[in-house]
Design a protein around this motif. Structure first.
Motif, PDB file in Angstrom:
ATOM      1  N   PHE A 252      13.029 -23.137  82.428  1.00 20.74           N
ATOM      2  CA  PHE A 252      14.192 -23.761  81.800  1.00 20.74           C
ATOM      3  C   PHE A 252      14.631 -22.825  80.701  1.00 20.74           C
ATOM      4  CE2 PHE A 252      16.170 -26.231  78.415  1.00 20.74           C
ATOM      5  CZ  PHE A 252      17.168 -26.869  79.131  1.00 20.74           C
ATOM      6  N   ASN A 253      15.885 -22.439  80.723  1.00 18.79           N
ATOM      7  CA  ASN A 253      16.417 -21.532  79.721  1.00 18.79           C
ATOM      8  C   ASN A 253      17.408 -22.304  78.850  1.00 18.79           C
ATOM      9  OD1 ASN A 253      18.119 -19.645  78.374  1.00 18.79           O
ATOM     10  ND2 ASN A 253      17.416 -18.053  79.768  1.00 18.79           N
ATOM     11  N   SER A 254      17.113 -22.408  77.562  1.00 19.05           N
ATOM     12  CA  SER A 254      17.943 -23.206  76.669  1.00 19.05           C
ATOM     13  C   SER A 254      19.319 -22.594  76.440  1.00 19.05           C
ATOM     14  CB  SER A 254      17.245 -23.386  75.322  1.00 19.05           C
ATOM     15  OG  SER A 254      17.178 -22.147  74.634  1.00 19.05           O
ATOM     16  N   THR A 255      19.438 -21.295  76.578  1.00 17.31           N
ATOM     17  CA  THR A 255      20.714 -20.634  76.348  1.00 17.31           C
ATOM     18  C   THR A 255      21.748 -21.072  77.381  1.00 17.31           C
ATOM     19  OG1 THR A 255      19.543 -18.742  75.430  1.00 17.31           O
ATOM     20  CG2 THR A 255      21.842 -18.401  76.009  1.00 17.31           C
ATOM     21  N   VAL A 256      21.320 -21.127  78.631  1.00 16.49           N
ATOM     22  CA  VAL A 256      22.245 -21.584  79.683  1.00 16.49           C
ATOM     23  C   VAL A 256      22.123 -23.088  79.906  1.00 16.49           C
ATOM     24  CG1 VAL A 256      22.527 -19.379  80.862  1.00 16.49           C
ATOM     25  CG2 VAL A 256      20.599 -20.830  81.461  1.00 16.49           C
ATOM     26  N   GLY A 257      21.065 -23.688  79.334  1.00 16.88           N
ATOM     27  CA  GLY A 257      20.893 -25.128  79.438  1.00 16.88           C
ATOM     28  C   GLY A 257      20.554 -25.621  80.831  1.00 16.88           C
ATOM     29  N   ARG A 258      19.902 -24.762  81.581  1.00 24.43           N
ATOM     30  CA  ARG A 258      19.514 -25.172  82.929  1.00 24.43           C
ATOM     31  C   ARG A 258      18.302 -24.391  83.423  1.00 24.43           C
ATOM     32  NH1 ARG A 258      23.635 -25.910  86.068  1.00 24.43           N
ATOM     33  NH2 ARG A 258      22.858 -25.140  88.028  1.00 24.43           N
ATOM     34  N   TYR A 259      17.802 -24.816  84.570  1.00 23.52           N
ATOM     35  CA  TYR A 259      16.639 -24.160  85.169  1.00 23.52           C
ATOM     36  C   TYR A 259      17.076 -22.971  86.000  1.00 23.52           C
ATOM     37  CZ  TYR A 259      14.018 -28.330  83.885  1.00 23.52           C
ATOM     38  OH  TYR A 259      13.419 -29.344  83.187  1.00 23.52           O
TER      39      TYR A 259
ATOM     40  N   VAL B  88      13.752 -21.528  93.221  1.00 26.15           N
ATOM     41  CA  VAL B  88      15.198 -21.735  93.317  1.00 26.15           C
ATOM     42  C   VAL B  88      15.488 -23.149  93.829  1.00 26.15           C
ATOM     43  CG1 VAL B  88      17.298 -21.024  94.556  1.00 26.15           C
ATOM     44  CG2 VAL B  88      15.800 -19.294  93.528  1.00 26.15           C
ATOM     45  N   LYS B  89      14.699 -23.595  94.818  1.00 26.48           N
ATOM     46  CA  LYS B  89      14.867 -24.956  95.343  1.00 26.48           C
ATOM     47  C   LYS B  89      14.596 -25.992  94.260  1.00 26.48           C
ATOM     48  CE  LYS B  89      14.122 -24.263 100.275  1.00 26.48           C
ATOM     49  NZ  LYS B  89      13.078 -23.600 101.051  1.00 26.48           N
ATOM     50  N   ASN B  90      13.528 -25.780  93.492  1.00 22.84           N
ATOM     51  CA  ASN B  90      13.213 -26.675  92.381  1.00 22.84           C
ATOM     52  C   ASN B  90      14.320 -26.658  91.339  1.00 22.84           C
ATOM     53  OD1 ASN B  90      10.631 -28.091  92.523  1.00 22.84           O
ATOM     54  ND2 ASN B  90       9.757 -26.052  92.740  1.00 22.84           N
ATOM     55  N   ALA B  91      14.755 -25.464  90.977  1.00 23.58           N
ATOM     56  CA  ALA B  91      15.793 -25.316  89.960  1.00 23.58           C
ATOM     57  C   ALA B  91      17.055 -26.070  90.370  1.00 23.58           C
ATOM     58  CB  ALA B  91      16.098 -23.834  89.731  1.00 23.58           C
ATOM     59  N   GLU B  92      17.448 -25.928  91.625  1.00 23.81           N
ATOM     60  CA  GLU B  92      18.649 -26.618  92.114  1.00 23.81           C
ATOM     61  C   GLU B  92      18.493 -28.129  92.008  1.00 23.81           C
ATOM     62  OE1 GLU B  92      19.278 -25.096  96.059  1.00 23.81           O
ATOM     63  OE2 GLU B  92      20.151 -23.226  95.300  1.00 23.81           O
ATOM     64  N   ALA B  93      17.318 -28.618  92.401  1.00 21.95           N
ATOM     65  CA  ALA B  93      17.064 -30.060  92.354  1.00 21.95           C
ATOM     66  C   ALA B  93      17.061 -30.558  90.907  1.00 21.95           C
ATOM     67  CB  ALA B  93      15.741 -30.381  93.037  1.00 21.95           C
ATOM     68  N   TRP B  94      16.365 -29.828  90.032  1.00 14.54           N
ATOM     69  CA  TRP B  94      16.251 -30.246  88.637  1.00 14.54           C
ATOM     70  C   TRP B  94      17.577 -30.133  87.907  1.00 14.54           C
ATOM     71  CZ3 TRP B  94      11.062 -27.302  87.349  1.00 14.54           C
ATOM     72  CH2 TRP B  94      10.026 -27.882  88.096  1.00 14.54           C
ATOM     73  N   ASN B  95      18.362 -29.098  88.214  1.00 11.43           N
ATOM     74  CA  ASN B  95      19.657 -28.919  87.555  1.00 11.43           C
ATOM     75  C   ASN B  95      20.629 -30.028  87.935  1.00 11.43           C
ATOM     76  OD1 ASN B  95      19.111 -26.614  86.023  1.00 11.43           O
ATOM     77  ND2 ASN B  95      19.521 -25.268  87.741  1.00 11.43           N
ATOM     78  N   SER B  96      20.442 -30.590  89.119  1.00 14.47           N
ATOM     79  CA  SER B  96      21.359 -31.643  89.558  1.00 14.47           C
ATOM     80  C   SER B  96      20.868 -33.021  89.115  1.00 14.47           C
ATOM     81  CB  SER B  96      21.531 -31.606  91.083  1.00 14.47           C
ATOM     82  OG  SER B  96      20.303 -31.906  91.715  1.00 14.47           O
ATOM     83  N   ASP B  97      19.710 -33.069  88.470  1.00 13.46           N
ATOM     84  CA  ASP B  97      19.149 -34.315  87.984  1.00 13.46           C
ATOM     85  C   ASP B  97      19.359 -34.417  86.472  1.00 13.46           C
ATOM     86  OD1 ASP B  97      17.429 -36.339  86.969  1.00 13.46           O
ATOM     87  OD2 ASP B  97      16.147 -36.162  88.739  1.00 13.46           O
ATOM     88  N   ALA B  98      20.353 -35.185  86.071  1.00 11.90           N
ATOM     89  CA  ALA B  98      20.708 -35.309  84.654  1.00 11.90           C
ATOM     90  C   ALA B  98      19.536 -35.828  83.818  1.00 11.90           C
ATOM     91  CB  ALA B  98      21.920 -36.219  84.493  1.00 11.90           C
ATOM     92  N   GLY B  99      18.698 -36.671  84.410  1.00 13.35           N
ATOM     93  CA  GLY B  99      17.554 -37.220  83.692  1.00 13.35           C
ATOM     94  C   GLY B  99      16.569 -36.141  83.292  1.00 13.35           C
ATOM     95  N   ILE B 100      16.270 -35.251  84.221  1.00 14.88           N
ATOM     96  CA  ILE B 100      15.322 -34.163  83.956  1.00 14.88           C
ATOM     97  C   ILE B 100      15.915 -33.187  82.938  1.00 14.88           C
ATOM     98  CG2 ILE B 100      14.135 -32.162  84.953  1.00 14.88           C
ATOM     99  CD1 ILE B 100      13.748 -33.777  87.510  1.00 14.88           C
ATOM    100  N   LEU B 101      17.182 -32.828  83.119  1.00 12.44           N
ATOM    101  CA  LEU B 101      17.834 -31.909  82.185  1.00 12.44           C
ATOM    102  C   LEU B 101      17.887 -32.522  80.786  1.00 12.44           C
ATOM    103  CD1 LEU B 101      20.889 -30.188  83.922  1.00 12.44           C
ATOM    104  CD2 LEU B 101      18.847 -29.114  83.006  1.00 12.44           C
TER     105      LEU B 101
END
Length: 72
Positions: A18-25, A33-46
């Motif tokens: 998770f990179n705070s500068t871009v605010g996403r995984y 990459v698959k995890n990052a996509e799933a987590w980035n689309s989950d507002a709860g996790i972000l």
């Protein structure tokens, strides 16, 4: 500003962070990459990660500030 990075490691290889500068995984392997996509689309996790970031940074800033005050 301050950058906060949360790394997730599997078998000694970093696969997502998770990179705070871009605010996403950001994923580094196919699995990551698959995890990052799933987590980035989950507002709860972000949101949880952002809240963690707020608490972590504020806490450390307070500690740093009180250390400066103690020295004066």
């Amino acid at each position: 500003g301050m950058e906060h990075i949360d790394s997730y490691v599997f078998n000694k290889a970093e696969y997502v962070r998770f990179n705070s500068t871009v605010g996403r995984y950001v994923g580094y392997t196919e699995y990551g990459v698959k995890n990052a996509e799933a987590w980035n689309s989950d507002a709860g996790i972000l949101g949880q990660e952002q809240a963690e970031l707020e608490r972590f940074c504020k806490h450390n800033a307070d500690l740093h500030y009180s250390a400066i005050l103690d020295k004066t």
